[in-house]
Design a protein around this motif. Structure first.
Motif, PDB file in Angstrom:
ATOM      1  N   GLY A   1       0.815  -1.198   0.000  1.00 60.92           N
ATOM      2  CA  GLY A   1       0.000   0.000   0.000  1.00 60.92           C
ATOM      3  C   GLY A   1       0.851   1.252   0.000  1.00 60.92           C
ATOM      4  O   GLY A   1       1.784   1.373   0.806  1.00 60.92           O
ATOM      5  N   CYS A   2       0.552   2.156  -0.920  1.00 66.57           N
ATOM      6  CA  CYS A   2       1.293   3.415  -1.030  1.00 66.57           C
ATOM      7  C   CYS A   2       0.377   4.437  -1.692  1.00 66.57           C
ATOM      8  O   CYS A   2      -0.247   4.130  -2.711  1.00 66.57           O
ATOM      9  CB  CYS A   2       2.552   3.213  -1.869  1.00 66.57           C
ATOM     10  N   PRO A   3       0.307   5.656  -1.157  1.00 60.38           N
ATOM     11  CA  PRO A   3      -0.560   6.661  -1.786  1.00 60.38           C
ATOM     12  C   PRO A   3       0.075   7.314  -3.022  1.00 60.38           C
ATOM     13  O   PRO A   3      -0.617   7.987  -3.769  1.00 60.38           O
ATOM     14  CB  PRO A   3      -0.763   7.699  -0.675  1.00 60.38           C
ATOM     15  N   LEU A   4       1.375   7.119  -3.210  1.00 60.36           N
ATOM     16  CA  LEU A   4       2.034   7.721  -4.377  1.00 60.36           C
ATOM     17  C   LEU A   4       1.934   6.789  -5.585  1.00 60.36           C
ATOM     18  O   LEU A   4       1.670   5.591  -5.439  1.00 60.36           O
ATOM     19  CB  LEU A   4       3.504   8.028  -4.068  1.00 60.36           C
ATOM     20  N   ARG A   5       2.184   7.357  -6.737  1.00 58.98           N
ATOM     21  CA  ARG A   5       2.234   6.583  -7.985  1.00 58.98           C
ATOM     22  C   ARG A   5       3.436   7.062  -8.788  1.00 58.98           C
ATOM     23  O   ARG A   5       3.296   7.639  -9.863  1.00 58.98           O
ATOM     24  CB  ARG A   5       0.930   6.766  -8.793  1.00 58.98           C
ATOM     25  N   CYS A   6       4.619   6.819  -8.253  1.00 61.64           N
ATOM     26  CA  CYS A   6       5.841   7.263  -8.926  1.00 61.64           C
ATOM     27  C   CYS A   6       5.933   6.595 -10.299  1.00 61.64           C
ATOM     28  O   CYS A   6       5.736   5.372 -10.409  1.00 61.64           O
ATOM     29  CB  CYS A   6       7.064   6.919  -8.098  1.00 61.64           C
ATOM     30  N   ALA A   7       6.253   7.397 -11.294  1.00 62.63           N
ATOM     31  CA  ALA A   7       6.229   6.888 -12.668  1.00 62.63           C
ATOM     32  C   ALA A   7       7.283   5.816 -12.907  1.00 62.63           C
ATOM     33  O   ALA A   7       7.196   5.074 -13.873  1.00 62.63           O
ATOM     34  CB  ALA A   7       6.426   8.051 -13.633  1.00 62.63           C
ATOM     35  N   TRP A   8       8.287   5.727 -12.033  1.00 60.14           N
ATOM     36  CA  TRP A   8       9.378   4.755 -12.206  1.00 60.14           C
ATOM     37  C   TRP A   8       9.294   3.600 -11.210  1.00 60.14           C
ATOM     38  O   TRP A   8      10.217   2.799 -11.115  1.00 60.14           O
ATOM     39  CB  TRP A   8      10.728   5.455 -11.992  1.00 60.14           C
ATOM     40  N   CYS A   9       8.202   3.494 -10.443  1.00 57.23           N
ATOM     41  CA  CYS A   9       8.132   2.562  -9.310  1.00 57.23           C
ATOM     42  C   CYS A   9       8.610   1.144  -9.681  1.00 57.23           C
ATOM     43  O   CYS A   9       8.112   0.545 -10.630  1.00 57.23           O
ATOM     44  CB  CYS A   9       6.704   2.505  -8.778  1.00 57.23           C
ATOM     45  N   HIS A  10       9.576   0.624  -8.909  1.00 56.37           N
ATOM     46  CA  HIS A  10      10.119  -0.716  -9.171  1.00 56.37           C
ATOM     47  C   HIS A  10       9.288  -1.818  -8.528  1.00 56.37           C
ATOM     48  O   HIS A  10       9.535  -2.993  -8.766  1.00 56.37           O
ATOM     49  CB  HIS A  10      11.553  -0.825  -8.625  1.00 56.37           C
TER      50      HIS A  10
ATOM     51  N   THR B   1      10.976   5.327   3.962  1.00 62.02           N
ATOM     52  CA  THR B   1       9.736   6.081   3.766  1.00 62.02           C
ATOM     53  C   THR B   1       9.894   7.157   2.710  1.00 62.02           C
ATOM     54  O   THR B   1      10.991   7.672   2.499  1.00 62.02           O
ATOM     55  CB  THR B   1       9.303   6.739   5.092  1.00 62.02           C
ATOM     56  N   SER B   2       8.772   7.491   2.080  1.00 60.94           N
ATOM     57  CA  SER B   2       8.735   8.665   1.212  1.00 60.94           C
ATOM     58  C   SER B   2       8.129   9.846   1.949  1.00 60.94           C
ATOM     59  O   SER B   2       7.839  10.879   1.346  1.00 60.94           O
ATOM     60  CB  SER B   2       7.933   8.370  -0.057  1.00 60.94           C
ATOM     61  N   GLY B   3       7.880   9.675   3.227  1.00 59.66           N
ATOM     62  CA  GLY B   3       7.435  10.786   4.059  1.00 59.66           C
ATOM     63  C   GLY B   3       5.969  11.159   3.911  1.00 59.66           C
ATOM     64  O   GLY B   3       5.559  12.222   4.381  1.00 59.66           O
TER      65      GLY B   3
ATOM     66  N   GLU C   1       3.606  -3.828  -7.440  1.00 62.48           N
ATOM     67  CA  GLU C   1       2.725  -4.669  -6.631  1.00 62.48           C
ATOM     68  C   GLU C   1       2.602  -4.147  -5.200  1.00 62.48           C
ATOM     69  O   GLU C   1       1.801  -4.650  -4.408  1.00 62.48           O
ATOM     70  CB  GLU C   1       3.213  -6.132  -6.632  1.00 62.48           C
ATOM     71  N   SER C   2       3.403  -3.123  -4.870  1.00 63.60           N
ATOM     72  CA  SER C   2       3.345  -2.546  -3.524  1.00 63.60           C
ATOM     73  C   SER C   2       2.309  -1.443  -3.420  1.00 63.60           C
ATOM     74  O   SER C   2       1.993  -0.994  -2.327  1.00 63.60           O
ATOM     75  CB  SER C   2       4.707  -1.942  -3.162  1.00 63.60           C
ATOM     76  N   GLN C   3       1.799  -0.964  -4.544  1.00 67.72           N
ATOM     77  CA  GLN C   3       1.012   0.274  -4.512  1.00 67.72           C
ATOM     78  C   GLN C   3      -0.392   0.095  -3.934  1.00 67.72           C
ATOM     79  O   GLN C   3      -0.821   0.882  -3.085  1.00 67.72           O
ATOM     80  CB  GLN C   3       0.939   0.860  -5.921  1.00 67.72           C
TER      81      GLN C   3
END
Ligand code: SF4
Length: 261
Positions: free
Chosen positions: A30-39, A121-123, A42-44
């Motif tokens: 689970g992550c609220p961000l959607r970084c365009a390069w996310c490696h 963390t991405s803060g 499946e974590s999002q």
């Protein structure tokens, strides 16, 4: 108040990229961000999802782990932590967006067993979660993506206001912070962008234990297809010359700079 048990999508043992020594990295889903390069696409999502394995079979990604279960997983490698100066790193996804009571219980349980706890963390979690975790955490790996807010919004889907506020908060709590700068050639690698980041930090008197420069790479991009998602945008890895220049630039303010995690 009931504790919401988070989902974990991976537990990686003997990791040497998630803080000092040999560590067990626990990846929360689970992550609220959607970084365009996310490696780790499946974590999002916070919910479980199906991903095709490398062998071609369908796997459900993400299952709930109680605090007790994770502590058991973590204590299995205590010998390695002691020998290498390692411990446990909570990562993701965005670990600080999980239930604060749960995270605090987990960090306290590990701390009581003498196990070092790090948080990657991405803060973007609530300030209250950071305040509660700080006394029980040995260090934060703090991923700062863009100091420029429009760029942060464009490439991650959210403002950098919260991550910057939380960074100031952790500094005020005297937490040990390793700043991690993901570097995408041409997007956040120019001299002015690095200077703006360093100036923002020094103007606020934010001390960091070290700076990790993380050059963009394409590892993990096959996961998008395995999740049935379109391929992500392709970025450019910084050249060795760019990395050397950034390293020198950062070292003029913060001497402990490493390239890579
Ligand atoms: S913060 Fe990390 S996990 Fe979340 S979308 Fe960005 S790269 Fe992926």
């Amino acid at each position: 108040m009931s504790v919401k048990i988070p989902r974990v999508f991976n537990i990686q043992r003997f990791s040497v990229h998630d803080g000092p020594g040999m560590r067990t990295a626990i990846f929360f889903k689970g992550c609220p961000l959607r970084c365009a390069w996310c490696h780790n696409p499946e974590s999002q999502a916070f919910d479980p999802e199906v991903m095709v394995s490398l062998e071609g079979s369908e796997e459900v990604i993400g299952r709930r782990y109680s605090v007790t279960e994770l502590v058991e997983e973590a204590t299995a490698e205590v010998l390695y932590y002691d020998q290498s100066g390692g411990g446990v790193t909570l990562t993701g996804g965005e670990p600080t967006c999980q239930d604060a009571d749960y995270l605090e219980q987990l960090a306290v349980a590990l701390q009581m067993r003498g196990i070092s706890v790090g948080i990657d963390t991405s803060g973007v979690g609530p300030a209250d979660t950071f305040s509660r975790l700080a006394p029980h955490v040995d260090f934060f790996l703090y991923d700062l993506k863009f100091i420029d807010d429009p760029a942060h919004r464009f490439w991650t889907g959210a403002s950098n206001a919260l991550p910057l506020r939380n960074l100031e908060l952790l500094a005020s709590l005297e937490s040990s912070i390793y700043l991690r700068l993901i570097l995408l050639e041409g997007l956040n690698t120019d001299r002015d962008a690095i200077e703006a980041t360093m100036t923002w930090l020094t103007e606020r008197g934010i001390g960091v234990a070290g700076v990790n420069l993380l050059p963009y790479h394409r590892f993990g991009m096959d996961k998008y297809a395995r999740l049935g998602r379109p391929a992500p945008a392709e970025f450019t890895t910084p050249t060795p010359e760019t990395l050397t220049r950034i390293r020198r630039q950062v070292e003029s303010r913060y001497p402990r700079v490493t390239i890579g995690g």
